[in-house]
Motif scaffolding. Structure first.
Motif, PDB file in Angstrom:
ATOM      1  N   LYS A  30       0.824  -1.205   0.000  1.00  0.00           N
ATOM      2  CA  LYS A  30       0.000   0.000   0.000  1.00  0.00           C
ATOM      3  C   LYS A  30       0.863   1.262   0.000  1.00  0.00           C
ATOM      4  CE  LYS A  30      -3.629   0.131   2.672  1.00  0.00           C
ATOM      5  NZ  LYS A  30      -4.514  -0.022   3.842  1.00  0.00           N
ATOM      6  N   VAL A  51      -6.188   3.780  -1.415  1.00  0.00           N
ATOM      7  CA  VAL A  51      -5.574   2.459  -1.578  1.00  0.00           C
ATOM      8  C   VAL A  51      -6.053   1.637  -0.386  1.00  0.00           C
ATOM      9  CG1 VAL A  51      -3.445   1.134  -1.773  1.00  0.00           C
ATOM     10  CG2 VAL A  51      -3.539   3.474  -2.687  1.00  0.00           C
ATOM     11  N   LEU A  63      -6.019  -5.481  -3.882  1.00  0.00           N
ATOM     12  CA  LEU A  63      -5.957  -4.106  -3.424  1.00  0.00           C
ATOM     13  C   LEU A  63      -6.723  -3.212  -4.390  1.00  0.00           C
ATOM     14  CD1 LEU A  63      -2.185  -3.912  -2.428  1.00  0.00           C
ATOM     15  CD2 LEU A  63      -4.141  -4.351  -0.951  1.00  0.00           C
TER      16      LEU A  63
END
Length: 106
Positions: A30, A51, A63
């Motif tokens: 991330k 995110v 994600l």
């Protein structure tokens, strides 16, 4: 419900998905994606990009990557984000998890 046409506002959000292995440090992935988005001058600062973990599937962690861009830059931001994330993941040793489909022949 109410339908909002964001393209009339001059900007829109890309809804991208990257799949990573369960062996990957989610926070690190991330952070890398967030840095990629910050370094792209065509990604709008406001509204802020997101995110987050989208799904935990049988084979990967998905994600959600949601950058905002001006309408004229939307396609470029989408493709540049995917390419830059892949290159940054490669440099960090993070593997993008491919979709795994099991086929059984009986």
């Amino acid at each position: 419900g109410t339908i909002i046409n964001y393209s009339l506002q001059g900007y829109r959000r890309a809804d991208l998905t990257l799949s990573i292995s369960y062996d990957t440090d989610i926070r690190k992935a991330k952070d890398i994606i967030t840095e990629v988005l910050k370094n792209n001058p065509k990604v709008l600062k406001t509204p802020e990009a997101e995110v987050s973990v989208k799904l935990l599937t049988d084979s990967s962690i998905q994600l959600a990557v949601r950058p905002w861009a001006n309408n004229a830059d939307f396609g470029v931001v989408s493709s540049d984000t995917l390419e830059s994330c892949k290159l940054a993941f490669d440099a960090a040793g993070i593997v993008i998890q491919p979709f795994v489909k099991e086929v059984s022949k009986k």
